[in-house]
Design an enzyme around this catalytic site. Structure first.
Site, PDB file in Angstrom:
ATOM      1  N   ASP A  71      -3.597   9.948   2.069  1.00 48.63           N
ATOM      2  CA  ASP A  71      -3.600   8.914   0.892  1.00 48.63           C
ATOM      3  C   ASP A  71      -2.522   9.113  -0.033  1.00 48.63           C
ATOM      4  O   ASP A  71      -2.642  10.236  -0.517  1.00 48.63           O
ATOM      5  CB  ASP A  71      -5.173   9.218   0.209  1.00 48.63           C
ATOM      6  N   TYR A 116      -0.037  -9.088  -8.298  1.00 50.57           N
ATOM      7  CA  TYR A 116       0.678  -9.101  -6.894  1.00 50.57           C
ATOM      8  C   TYR A 116       1.963  -9.236  -7.315  1.00 50.57           C
ATOM      9  O   TYR A 116       3.250  -8.447  -6.840  1.00 50.57           O
ATOM     10  CB  TYR A 116       0.270 -10.353  -6.097  1.00 50.57           C
ATOM     11  N   LYS A 124       4.932  -6.272  -5.991  1.00 50.42           N
ATOM     12  CA  LYS A 124       5.927  -6.722  -4.973  1.00 50.42           C
ATOM     13  C   LYS A 124       7.404  -6.710  -5.513  1.00 50.42           C
ATOM     14  O   LYS A 124       8.375  -6.759  -5.033  1.00 50.42           O
ATOM     15  CB  LYS A 124       5.633  -8.045  -4.568  1.00 50.42           C
TER      16      LYS A 124
END
Length: 309
Positions: free
Chosen positions: A78, A180, A184
């Site tokens: 993780d 988002y 990105k």
């Protein structure tokens, strides 16, 4: 196999986030070029991640790497847990003594994007939005912090920050969801900064975006398979410009094998552009240019996706 077909023989790579999609294909293509590839992720044959797909595991990815001609090593990790990442890097150091290629591909947030796409920031569940930033930004930072001391031990290391979109596209366009958008765009800036920090060790850092990726999740969403994907173009004609994960995998393998790759350092790259530069194709022999298509369509709505593959 001859050395000409295994230009990465003796190289050690880590693909962080290699359970499926781009990460899996990148790992396999690095293996096909002869590399030893450590592949990480949260979904194993015994444990499921929040993505909720039991059909792809890191063990399977490692087996595909080995079958392609390299050596795949699966390490459940993780990448939000710094202790787990430090243990991973310590293992690579103990077993191999070096790291030549680091691919930061961790994401796993598609299930968070759908419900919030196109919504105002204040209308998005805050926990979901912050989780996107954890998955897409914090994981990359944690991994780089732990791995780069090993990667810079030898000159010429390569760091690839995998993202969605290029500077040319993202730089003047809002990705319809602030969380988002940040998740990105951050890897693009990370690659720019890491390029400066790796310069004195002869290292290269780039950001790399696939185009419209036919990942396992994307194919499932369209109700098609890799063999029948063109059926989806009946409903969404622009899907004709999509690409298989093999394409971006070949892009990373080409970069890693290029002794002159430092010319790219700090830059935002995409699979279609690197295909033109290095001469590789997608699995079907085509050469899709999704970002070129999207830019062209903005000025000419009649632009056909088929003309960009």
């Amino acid at each position: 196999m001859t050395t000409s077909t295994t230009p990465l023989a003796g190289r050690i790579a880590l693909v962080a986030g290699a359970t499926r999609g781009a990460g899996r294909a990148i790992a396999v293509q690095l293996g096909a070029a002869g590399a030893t590839v450590y592949v990480t992720g949260r979904t194993t044959r015994e444990r499921l991640s929040e993505v909720g797909r039991a059909t792809e595991t890191i063990e399977e990815t490692a087996e595909l790497v080995t079958a392609a001609g390299g050596e795949g090593v699966a390490v459940p990790t993780d990448h939000l847990e710094a202790d787990q990442v430090r243990a991973l890097i310590a293992r690579v150091d103990r077993e191999r003594g070096r790291l030549d290629v680091l691919v930061n591909d961790v994401w796993g947030g598609e299930h968070l994007v759908g419900p919030s796409f196109g919504r105002k920031t204040w209308d998005i569940d805050l926990a979901d939005g912050l989780r996107m930033l954890e998955l897409g930004v914090k994981t990359h930072l944690v991994t780089s912090h732990a791995a780069l001391p090993l990667l810079t031990r030898h000159r010429g290391g390569l760091v690839v920050e995998v993202t969605d979109g290029t500077t040319a596209y993202n730089g003047t366009r809002f990705r319809e969801n602030l969380f988002y958008d940040l998740a990105k765009n951050a890897p693009i800036r990370m690659a720019f900064g890491l390029a400066k920090e790796l310069a004195d060790s002869g290292g290269t850092a780039v950001s790399l975006s696939p185009g419209w990726l036919r990942s396992e999740q994307m194919l499932a969403a369209f109700g098609v398979t890799e063999d029948t994907w063109r059926d989806a173009t009946k409903e969404v004609p622009d899907f004709a410009v999509s690409e298989s994960p093999v394409y971006v995998g070949r892009a990373v393998a080409a970069l890693a094998a290029d002794p002159d790759r430092a010319r790219w350092t700090g830059r935002s790259l995409d699979s279609g552009g690197l295909a033109r530069e290095y001469g590789f194709t997608d699995a079907d022999g085509s050469r899709p240019d999704a970002w070129g298509f999207l830019l062209a369509k903005e000025t000419d709505p009649d632009t056909r996706a088929e003309d960009y593959r």
